[in-house]
Every structure is written in structure tokens, then in C-alpha cells.
Design a protein around this motif. Structure first.
Motif, PDB file in Angstrom:
ATOM      1  N   ASP A  20      43.749  54.615 -56.537  1.00  0.00           N
ATOM      2  CA  ASP A  20      45.074  54.171 -56.955  1.00  0.00           C
ATOM      3  C   ASP A  20      45.113  52.672 -57.269  1.00  0.00           C
ATOM      4  O   ASP A  20      46.151  52.145 -57.652  1.00  0.00           O
ATOM      5  CB  ASP A  20      46.104  54.499 -55.862  1.00  0.00           C
ATOM      6  CG  ASP A  20      47.484  54.710 -56.429  1.00  0.00           C
ATOM      7  OD1 ASP A  20      47.584  55.081 -57.619  1.00  0.00           O
ATOM      8  OD2 ASP A  20      48.467  54.494 -55.703  1.00  0.00           O
ATOM      9  N   LEU A  21      43.982  51.990 -57.131  1.00  0.00           N
ATOM     10  CA  LEU A  21      43.951  50.554 -57.420  1.00  0.00           C
ATOM     11  C   LEU A  21      44.167  50.296 -58.912  1.00  0.00           C
ATOM     12  O   LEU A  21      43.688  51.057 -59.756  1.00  0.00           O
ATOM     13  CB  LEU A  21      42.594  49.961 -57.023  1.00  0.00           C
ATOM     14  CG  LEU A  21      42.298  49.857 -55.534  1.00  0.00           C
ATOM     15  CD1 LEU A  21      40.847  49.450 -55.315  1.00  0.00           C
ATOM     16  CD2 LEU A  21      43.236  48.870 -54.883  1.00  0.00           C
ATOM     17  N   PRO A  22      44.889  49.227 -59.245  1.00  0.00           N
ATOM     18  CA  PRO A  22      45.104  48.892 -60.655  1.00  0.00           C
ATOM     19  C   PRO A  22      43.798  48.736 -61.441  1.00  0.00           C
ATOM     20  O   PRO A  22      43.715  49.127 -62.607  1.00  0.00           O
ATOM     21  CB  PRO A  22      45.872  47.578 -60.601  1.00  0.00           C
ATOM     22  CG  PRO A  22      46.568  47.598 -59.280  1.00  0.00           C
ATOM     23  CD  PRO A  22      45.627  48.328 -58.358  1.00  0.00           C
ATOM     24  N   THR A  27      40.249  50.751 -65.661  1.00  0.00           N
ATOM     25  CA  THR A  27      38.934  51.198 -66.113  1.00  0.00           C
ATOM     26  C   THR A  27      39.019  52.594 -66.730  1.00  0.00           C
ATOM     27  O   THR A  27      38.396  52.861 -67.762  1.00  0.00           O
ATOM     28  CB  THR A  27      37.926  51.190 -64.946  1.00  0.00           C
ATOM     29  OG1 THR A  27      37.836  49.853 -64.447  1.00  0.00           O
ATOM     30  CG2 THR A  27      36.558  51.666 -65.388  1.00  0.00           C
ATOM     31  N   LEU A  28      39.779  53.478 -66.115  1.00  0.00           N
ATOM     32  CA  LEU A  28      39.971  54.812 -66.687  1.00  0.00           C
ATOM     33  C   LEU A  28      40.594  54.715 -68.078  1.00  0.00           C
ATOM     34  O   LEU A  28      40.126  55.363 -69.024  1.00  0.00           O
ATOM     35  CB  LEU A  28      40.893  55.653 -65.784  1.00  0.00           C
ATOM     36  CG  LEU A  28      40.329  56.133 -64.462  1.00  0.00           C
ATOM     37  CD1 LEU A  28      41.430  56.758 -63.615  1.00  0.00           C
ATOM     38  CD2 LEU A  28      39.205  57.123 -64.695  1.00  0.00           C
ATOM     39  N   ARG A  33      40.216  54.870 -74.034  1.00  0.00           N
ATOM     40  CA  ARG A  33      40.468  54.244 -75.338  1.00  0.00           C
ATOM     41  C   ARG A  33      39.173  54.100 -76.136  1.00  0.00           C
ATOM     42  O   ARG A  33      39.159  54.284 -77.354  1.00  0.00           O
ATOM     43  CB  ARG A  33      41.135  52.882 -75.167  1.00  0.00           C
ATOM     44  CG  ARG A  33      42.598  52.958 -74.779  1.00  0.00           C
ATOM     45  CD  ARG A  33      43.298  51.601 -74.900  1.00  0.00           C
ATOM     46  NE  ARG A  33      42.580  50.521 -74.257  1.00  0.00           N
ATOM     47  CZ  ARG A  33      42.709  50.141 -72.985  1.00  0.00           C
ATOM     48  NH1 ARG A  33      43.574  50.778 -72.209  1.00  0.00           N
ATOM     49  NH2 ARG A  33      42.014  49.140 -72.494  1.00  0.00           N
ATOM     50  N   GLU A  34      38.073  53.787 -75.467  1.00  0.00           N
ATOM     51  CA  GLU A  34      36.772  53.675 -76.141  1.00  0.00           C
ATOM     52  C   GLU A  34      36.336  55.022 -76.706  1.00  0.00           C
ATOM     53  O   GLU A  34      35.867  55.110 -77.842  1.00  0.00           O
ATOM     54  CB  GLU A  34      35.716  53.141 -75.179  1.00  0.00           C
ATOM     55  CG  GLU A  34      35.908  51.686 -74.801  1.00  0.00           C
ATOM     56  CD  GLU A  34      35.014  51.245 -73.653  1.00  0.00           C
ATOM     57  OE1 GLU A  34      34.253  52.078 -73.097  1.00  0.00           O
ATOM     58  OE2 GLU A  34      35.082  50.057 -73.291  1.00  0.00           O
ATOM     59  N   ARG A  63      45.976  61.738 -57.789  1.00  0.00           N
ATOM     60  CA  ARG A  63      44.826  61.101 -58.445  1.00  0.00           C
ATOM     61  C   ARG A  63      45.198  60.731 -59.875  1.00  0.00           C
ATOM     62  O   ARG A  63      45.739  61.544 -60.610  1.00  0.00           O
ATOM     63  CB  ARG A  63      43.638  62.055 -58.425  1.00  0.00           C
ATOM     64  CG  ARG A  63      42.326  61.335 -58.563  1.00  0.00           C
ATOM     65  CD  ARG A  63      41.155  62.255 -58.333  1.00  0.00           C
ATOM     66  NE  ARG A  63      40.913  63.019 -59.545  1.00  0.00           N
ATOM     67  CZ  ARG A  63      40.517  64.274 -59.579  1.00  0.00           C
ATOM     68  NH1 ARG A  63      40.323  64.937 -58.466  1.00  0.00           N
ATOM     69  NH2 ARG A  63      40.298  64.884 -60.702  1.00  0.00           N
ATOM     70  N   SER A  64      44.891  59.508 -60.272  1.00  0.00           N
ATOM     71  CA  SER A  64      45.229  59.064 -61.620  1.00  0.00           C
ATOM     72  C   SER A  64      44.195  59.564 -62.615  1.00  0.00           C
ATOM     73  O   SER A  64      43.058  59.868 -62.262  1.00  0.00           O
ATOM     74  CB  SER A  64      45.333  57.543 -61.671  1.00  0.00           C
ATOM     75  OG  SER A  64      44.160  56.950 -61.213  1.00  0.00           O
TER      76      SER A  64
END
Length: 98
Positions: A20-22, A27-28, A33-34, A63-64
Motif C-alpha cells: 500500500d506504499l505510495p 511503480t505499478l 504505462r510502459e 491489494r493495489s
């Protein structure tokens, strides 16, 4: 010298805090996007009409995620009688199944 293995165990609560960290969410999103950019480049290269976007969110258990989506996903990935199989998302993500 003999090698030893170290096993690290983290609690479920710690795992939840980490995912849950920014920085993890960023990074996700960046990775998605890549992949989306590579998929869009492949679509242009192959004259495939595809709308590719990124969806960010949180699963029901917290979970994100960031996912790359394409309109007519199955048609692009697997092909149809009228559309050639392009595997835009699979190739952009670097999966090995041709």
C-alpha cells in the motif's frame, strides 16, 4: 565455503503495509504505462486499430493494481476469422507464448 540459505518471513499485515506504499503504487503504474506504450507502438506498427489504456485500483481485499487493457482484447490476443492474431498486450508485456 558452503552457501547457506536465508529464509525471510513477513506477516500478512506487514505485506499489506508494503503493497500500500505510495512508492509501490507508483511503480505499478509506471510499469503499466510502459507496457501500454509498447502495446500502442506495436499496434501502430501492425496497423491494428486498438484503444489501449491503463486502469489503476484496489482489489476487494486491499491489494493495489495497475492493469493494461485493450478494447476487443480477445480479438487482438487470439485473433478471429476476420482479424489476425496480434498478441499486442502479451508481446508488450514480454510474455513468451507466441
Amino acid at each position: 565455503m558452503a552457501r547457506t540459505r536465508t529464509r525471510v518471513r513477513i506477516s500478512h499485515d506487514l505485506f499489506r503495509q508494503v503493497v500500500d506504499l505510495p512508492a509501490v503504487r507508483a511503480t505499478l503504474a509506471r510499469t503499466a504505462r510502459e507496457v501500454a506504450a509498447r502495446a500502442q507502438a506495436l499496434a501502430r506498427q501492425e496497423n491494428a486499430e486498438a484503444t489501449i489504456s491503463v486502469e489503476d485500483g484496489t482489489r476487494p481485499k486491499g491489494r493495489s493494481y495497475s492493469r493494461v487493457v485493450a478494447d476487443d482484447y480477445a480479438d487482438h490476443e487470439f485473433g478471429t476469422a476476420k482479424r489476425k492474431r496480434t498478441r499486442l498486450l502479451g508481446r508488450a508485456a514480454g510474455t513468451t507464448n507466441s
